[in-house]
Scaffold this active site. Sequence first.
Site, PDB file in Angstrom:
ATOM      1  N   HIS A  84     107.122 -82.012 -49.956  1.00  0.00           N
ATOM      2  CA  HIS A  84     105.778 -83.118 -49.265  1.00  0.00           C
ATOM      3  C   HIS A  84     104.323 -82.531 -50.303  1.00  0.00           C
ATOM      4  CE1 HIS A  84     105.600 -79.105 -46.364  1.00  0.00           C
ATOM      5  NE2 HIS A  84     104.468 -79.204 -47.207  1.00  0.00           N
ATOM      6  N   ASP A 110      99.175 -84.498 -40.045  1.00  0.00           N
ATOM      7  CA  ASP A 110     100.403 -82.641 -39.986  1.00  0.00           C
ATOM      8  C   ASP A 110      99.139 -82.806 -39.084  1.00  0.00           C
ATOM      9  OD1 ASP A 110     100.349 -80.670 -43.001  1.00  0.00           O
ATOM     10  OD2 ASP A 110      99.975 -80.433 -40.597  1.00  0.00           O
ATOM     11  N   ILE A 111     100.234 -82.061 -38.472  1.00  0.00           N
ATOM     12  CA  ILE A 111     100.039 -80.893 -36.943  1.00  0.00           C
ATOM     13  C   ILE A 111      99.246 -79.984 -37.038  1.00  0.00           C
ATOM     14  CG2 ILE A 111     102.377 -82.054 -35.549  1.00  0.00           C
ATOM     15  CD1 ILE A 111     103.403 -78.931 -35.872  1.00  0.00           C
ATOM     16  N   HIS A 136     100.309 -83.161 -49.298  1.00  0.00           N
ATOM     17  CA  HIS A 136      99.593 -82.979 -48.817  1.00  0.00           C
ATOM     18  C   HIS A 136      98.557 -83.807 -49.572  1.00  0.00           C
ATOM     19  CE1 HIS A 136     100.707 -79.538 -46.214  1.00  0.00           C
ATOM     20  NE2 HIS A 136     101.581 -79.416 -47.686  1.00  0.00           N
ATOM     21  N   GLY A 150     102.939 -71.074 -50.102  1.00  0.00           N
ATOM     22  CA  GLY A 150     102.122 -71.265 -49.037  1.00  0.00           C
ATOM     23  C   GLY A 150     103.244 -72.844 -49.117  1.00  0.00           C
TER      24      GLY A 150
END
Length: 149
Positions: free
Chosen positions: A100, A31-32, A102, A93
């Site tokens: 996806h 994740d960026i 996390h 959120g």
Amino acid sequence: MNNDCLFCAIAAGTIPSVKVYETDAVLAFLDISPVEKGHTLVISKRAHSETILDTPPDIASELLAAAKTVAAGMMAAGFGGVNLVQNNFKDGGQAVPHIHFHVIPRAKDRHGPLVWASGSNPYADDAERNVYAERIRAGIEAAQAPLPS
Ligand SMILES: [Zn+2]
């Protein structure tokens, strides 16, 4: 796949990402805006769907299996714990409307429930990001290796 979708472009490789795990069906990349360093996203390369509600069960199964593989790799890499999070809809959120998971590794001294604050633990630089990526890749490889006989 969807031409206007950021994660479809990442899945296709037309937008670069720091990959930690990839098969024909799934891609896991850093994740960026990490909540914790090593924060990884798991996406499908086979289909575009937005949330868990419009995701076919076979795709959802592939994503969860890949999230488990990444989580096992993180534990093999010496993290203290791991959180799986899957956000749906803007009010839930979800920042990118391509489903996806996390997978968030927790350092051994980070006890307690996850505090969700996107980007709250940025990497100092590309070198530090690559250290985390390599650590997780090596952990996945170790977790998948057959036990010595
Ligand atoms: Zn997409």
